[in-house]
Design an enzyme around this catalytic site. Structure first.
Site, mmCIF file in Angstrom:
data_model
loop_
_atom_site.group_PDB
_atom_site.id
_atom_site.type_symbol
_atom_site.label_atom_id
_atom_site.label_comp_id
_atom_site.label_asym_id
_atom_site.label_seq_id
_atom_site.Cartn_x
_atom_site.Cartn_y
_atom_site.Cartn_z
ATOM 1 C CB THR C 126 15.877 -18.484 -0.794
ATOM 2 O OG1 THR C 126 14.724 -18.155 -0.052
ATOM 3 C CG2 THR C 126 15.597 -18.352 -2.279
ATOM 4 N N GLY C 131 13.134 -21.241 -4.625
ATOM 5 C CA GLY C 131 12.763 -20.427 -3.473
ATOM 6 C C GLY C 131 11.442 -20.935 -2.970
ATOM 7 C CG PHE C 338 2.306 12.606 -5.677
ATOM 8 C CD1 PHE C 338 1.567 11.852 -4.780
ATOM 9 C CD2 PHE C 338 3.146 13.593 -5.185
ATOM 10 C CE1 PHE C 338 1.668 12.073 -3.418
ATOM 11 C CE2 PHE C 338 3.261 13.813 -3.820
ATOM 12 C CZ PHE C 338 2.522 13.055 -2.935
ATOM 13 C CD GLU C 363 9.376 -13.423 5.670
ATOM 14 O OE1 GLU C 363 8.709 -14.352 6.168
ATOM 15 O OE2 GLU C 363 10.363 -12.920 6.228
#
Lengths: 327, 260, 382
Positions: C126, C131, C338, C363
């Site tokens: 990258t 990228g 929560f 990735e």
């Protein structure tokens, strides 16, 4: 028809150990007082054997030999098996101790006995014997049928009360130590060191245990636990977090890989209740938890709980206990 | 030194306990079996002794049903044991402790054994009976609650301590004997990935159990009971620490009846 | 794939990773996240147990695991901590090109010493300029006799500050665009290599991410992997292998989030009963469970196919894309379960959302995954 029951005792501090007296109480309630016979082996066993008389046991086998104090369990198993045979006993009962458990293991082979350890109750249905005992760290109870003509049982500590003591004699029958294979006399016990435990009874014997956990935060705060335990004449325990952190030595650890305790009362202070710890104390009769976290797993297994800051509540509790006990 | 370690597969500590349909034992369906915790310490102790006494071998032995008994033998091989022997018993519930000891004795007496190591007890039935019964069958002394085990080659003596109710006992004993270790006082190693893969290909010797099971001196499970579910702690309400203390002492005295 | 059960060997591998994750990684996850600490001692333990060089064959000292077995391990590790697992898979990612295109001599020379002791590797593809579009890379490799001279900058490189071995993609001829990209194995210690400071990240804070600058770094030609111009294809083939374990990593995060939410819902009471008895929560938990199961099975199938020698591009893209989106959604719903406590850093769930987010980006960002999926899909209809 119940045959004679042989209770094998241990000497402690010149007299019968508490575990032995509990075994007598257990045997008497299971077999009837008149059927219980005592057995004691040691370098001087005649004098401590009088303790059997005070428990209402009319007859006691005694084996006396200087080598017997530091002898291996195998030697005692030899003597017990032949005494049991000569008596025509069908049941041997031993107290809840390392010695007791090892002895019944040997009798399982030597005396072809059906064996069980950690027994909390024993019942006779006709000729069959049935025992109950905790398993899986006290998370379950199993019932086992003992099959065969002989049974040897080691009871769980505190499974029975000791009989009330009263004046009474026990007739002594001498047991010879001839015929023990020489190789069993070869191991040598070199010494016994009583481990300094600070004030209070040992963890595994105590009827009250107070334990501290990670919530204590620092080594110097552990004195709060010591003081609370002292006020109750309790033993002091610790969770693995405490011993891992080095705040207390490893022999304080209560848990799956530490000591398993079954006191009447267990007070868990600043302990979250991870299963590793629970398996060391879950079979306590009454559990009290003090923790500032209301969702701590310990509250699921405790009987009573205080969701509180231990640094405030524990000193107050120590003071209140002292006041209540007139200290 | 020829060291034999006896191991047992037991349900994993996190297992949710359930009663089998016939009510007599734990329901082992879907239970994950692992090497008993104290047995891991025994294996570790054996490996440490082997390292301290070059030329020694560690032979791991287990008596029990498939497939879990084979799995713990492989786990022991992955930790570094040299040899493994399996006394295969019928599938299902494991034999009672004295029967297991008889089966183990068949395997142990067939191989060189100077020192036989066992864990304190297994995490399931917690009987602690196998070491004593095994020693009686082998005709050797046994020692339980052992800590700090060393071999003094010069004096040809095993030196160790025992943690008993009397205190900490110091002992020396010649070989052969059976030793049951006190607790996990050593730090068992974790098997590394390559060793785990390799252990699947290592041979496991088989020994058959006795042809006829003895009919005297056995025990049979007839009931397996879980305690009534604990409903959770009775939380004591309070406004001040002093009030909390007073209420708790009162409850311990009057309700729980455990106040000294 | 008729039999969904694991072999005893696979169970042992999974148990090893699970034990390591729960006893070594999880207890330190919150602290490393809070302080952005790179726990080298934990990575060293992972190396010791054979949990670091998962994809390197045993003959070179690695663990030599197939992709399915790697995924079993990665999911368990990610359950313990997503960031620490990123360090492990970034290491495997960097070694993969050597496995794919390295000559036998190069594999020997690079992998054996690397696996013999604790080392980390970093995959440097990258760049600030691109990228998702590596064809436009600006890092250049100028041939000079039996050396190349590398110049340029790579960014967001995991393990960069701690790596001893770098897998660098540079262009030997920018006029050829992506057909000039070439792969090189570069020693971190080579002169001219500078690693910037560890970036302050939203999540995966136990893993290090930094910029690497190459200022006229001389690299022997013998350290080039494959022929000049094969680098782009190598990078794509590498990512074809490593995409599926990201699905496993995301699944581990999602499973942790589900476990936290489910057990909390049984304890927390509102309106007189545990919230697990309220329909709103039950529906949430059901959706979360569906997502976790699907993520795992998609990952398993992609790994199984690739282990059988199939390319698996469609399946691995679906697995990575689905599992990472699922991890983010499941973590989000876990926080919601929560309630207020979920928003507090003291509770473990908000970290899971921050960790899940990266799995949608690195990735191969999920936008690219969807383009790949569409392309592969339409090929079948063309």
């Amino acid at each position: 028809m119940t045959g004679p029951t042989l209770v094998v005792g241990e000497v402690h501090d010149g007299g019968l150990s508490d575990a032995t007296k509990e075994a007598v109480g257990f045997a008497q309630s299971v077999s009837g007082k008149e059927n219980v016979v005592g057995f004691l082996a040691g370098s001087s066993s005649r004098a401590p054997a009088a303790g059997f008389g005070r428990c209402g046991v009319a007859r006691t086998f005694v084996a006396e030999d200087p080598r017997l104090d530091g002898a291996v369990g195998a030697v005692v198993a030899h003597l017990v098996a032949s005494a049991a045979d000569s008596l025509g006993a069908d049941l041997v009962v031993v107290g809840g101790s390392t010695f007791g458990r090892d002895l019944v293991a040997r009798l399982g082979v030597r005396w072809s006995a059906a064996v069980a350890t950690g027994v909390t109750s024993l019942s006779r249905t006709g000729a069959a014997l049935e025992v109950r005992r905790p398993v899986f760290g006290g998370r379950a109870t199993e019932t086992r049928q003992l099959e065969g003509a002989h049974a040897a049982v080691a009871i769980r500590p505190h499974a029975s009360a000791a009989p009330p003591e009263s004046p009474g004699e026990t007739a002594l029958t001498a047991v010879s130590v001839e015929g023990i294979p020489p190789l069993l006399w070869a191991p040598q016990r070199l010494g016994v060191k009583v481990v300094p435990r600070g004030a209070g009874p040992s963890l595994t014997d105590a009827s009250i245990v107070v334990s501290g956990g990670r919530g204590i935060r620092a080594a110097e705060n552990f004195r709060l636990i010591d003081e609370l335990a002292a006020s109750l004449d309790a033993a002091v325990g610790a969770s693995r977090a405490v011993t891992d952190a080095g705040w207390r030595p490893e022999n304080y650890q209560v848990g799956q890989t530490g000591k398993q305790v079954s006191p009447q009362l267990y007070v868990a202070v600043g302990i979250s209740g991870a299963i590793q710890h629970l398996m060391g104390m879950i079979s306590s009769r009454v559990i009290v938890a003090i923790n500032s976290d209301p969702s701590a797993p310990i509250f699921k297994v405790a009987d009573y709980g205080l969701v509180a800051d231990l640094f405030q509540v524990v000193p107050a509790l120590t003071q209140e206990i002292r006041r209540a006990r007139g200290q | 030194m020829e060291i034999v370690v006896c191991v047992k597969p037991v349900p994993d500590a996190e297992t949710r306990l359930r009663t089998a349909p016939d009510g007599t034992t734990l329901d082992i369906e879907a239970v994950k079996f692992v090497l008993a915790g104290y047995d891991e310490s025994a294996v570790e102790q054996a490996l440490l002794l082997r390292e301290a006494n070059p030329g020694s071998k560690v032979h791991v032995v287990s008596a029990g049903p498939p497939p879990r008994t084979e799995e713990v033998l492989r786990a022991s091989l992955a930790l570094g044991c040299d040899l493994a022997t399996w006394v295969e018993t019928p599938p299902g519930v494991a034999p009672d402790p004295v029967s297991a000891a008889r089966a183990l004795a068949r395997a142990v007496s067939a191989v060189p054994h100077d020192l036989v190591l066992c864990g304190k007890n297994a995490g399931d039935d917690e009987a602690g009976v196998v070491p004593g019964a095994l020693a009686e069958l082998l005709g050797v002394p046994d020692f339980s609650a052992v800590l700090d085990l060393r071999w003094d080659a010069g004096a040809a003596r095993l030196r160790f301590q025992r943690n008993t109710e009397a205190g900490v006992e110091s002992w020396e004993a010649p070989l052969p004997c059976v030793v049951a270790l006190q607790q996990a006082w050593n730090d068992p190693r974790t098997a590394k990935l390559p060793a785990i893969l390799k252990s699947r290909r290592l041979p496991i010797a088989k020994v058959s159990p006795e042809a006829a099971a003895p009919t005297v001196g056995t025990t049979r499970p007839t009931k397996f009971e879980l305690p009534p579910p604990r409903t959770g702690a009775k939380l004591i309400e309070f406004k001040t620490p002093e009030e909390a203390a007073q209420k708790l002492v009162k409850v311990l005295k009057e309700e729980a009846k455990v106040f000294p | 794939m008729p039999d969904f059960s694991l072999t005893p060997e696979q169970e042992s591998l999974r148990d090893l990773a699970r034990k390591f994750a729960r006893t070594e990684m999880a207890p330190h996850a919150a602290e490393c996240d809070r302080t952005s600490r790179f726990p080298e001692e934990i990575y060293r333990k992972a190396f010791d147990l054979g949990l670091l060089n998962l994809n390197v064959p045993a003959e070179y000292g690695g663990s030599g695991l197939g992709l399915f077995d790697q995924c079993l391990i990665v999911e368990e590790l990610a359950y313990g901590c997503g960031g620490m697992t990123t360090t492990v898979i970034a290491n495997c990612l960097a070694l993969e090109p050597i496995l794919l295109d390295g000559s036998p001599e190069q594999k020997d020379r690079f992998l054996k010493p690397f696996c013999a002791e604790y080392h980390l590797a970093a995959f440097a593809l990258t760049e600030p300029s691109g990228g998702s579009d590596p064809g436009t890379m600006r890092t250049l490799a100028r041939r000079e006799g039996d050396h190349y001279v590398l110049s340029g900058e790579k960014c967001f490189i995991s393990n960069a500050p701690q790596a001893s071995l770098l897998l660098v993609f540079a262009n030997v001829d920018p006029s050829l665009r992506h057909k000039g990209v070439t792969a090189f194995v570069v020693a971190r210690s080579a002169e001219g290599v500078t690693v910037g400071p560890d970036e302050e990240k939203m999540g995966h804070r136990a893993s290090s991410t930094a910029t690497i600058r190459f200022d006229d770094v001389r690299v022997p030609a013998s350290d080039r992997l494959g022929a000049e111009g094969t680098g782009f294809s190598l990078a794509m083939r590498t990512l074809d292998q490593t995409r599926t374990p990201i699905g496993a990593l995301a699944t581990g995060i999602a499973q942790a989030a589900l476990d936290h939410a489910a057990s909390y819902s049984l304890k927390r009471e509102t309106f007189g009963k545990p919230i697990s008895e309220h329909q709103a929560i039950q529906i949430k938990l059901a959706n979360m469970a569906q997502a976790v199961h699907a993520a795992r099975l998609l990952t398993w199938r992609a790994a199984w196919m690739i282990d059988r020698g199939q390319k698996g591009t469609l399946e691995s893209s679906i697995a990575k894309c689905y599992a990472s989106d699922a991890a983010f959604d499941v973590a989000d719903e876990a926080i919601q379960t929560f309630g207020g406590y979920g928003y507090m850093r003291e509770y473990p769930v908000e970290k899971l959302l921050r960790d899940a987010k990266l799995t949608q980006i690195y990735e191969g960002a999920n936008e690219i995954q969807r383009i790949v999926i569409a392309r592969e899909l339409l090929r079948g209809y063309g």
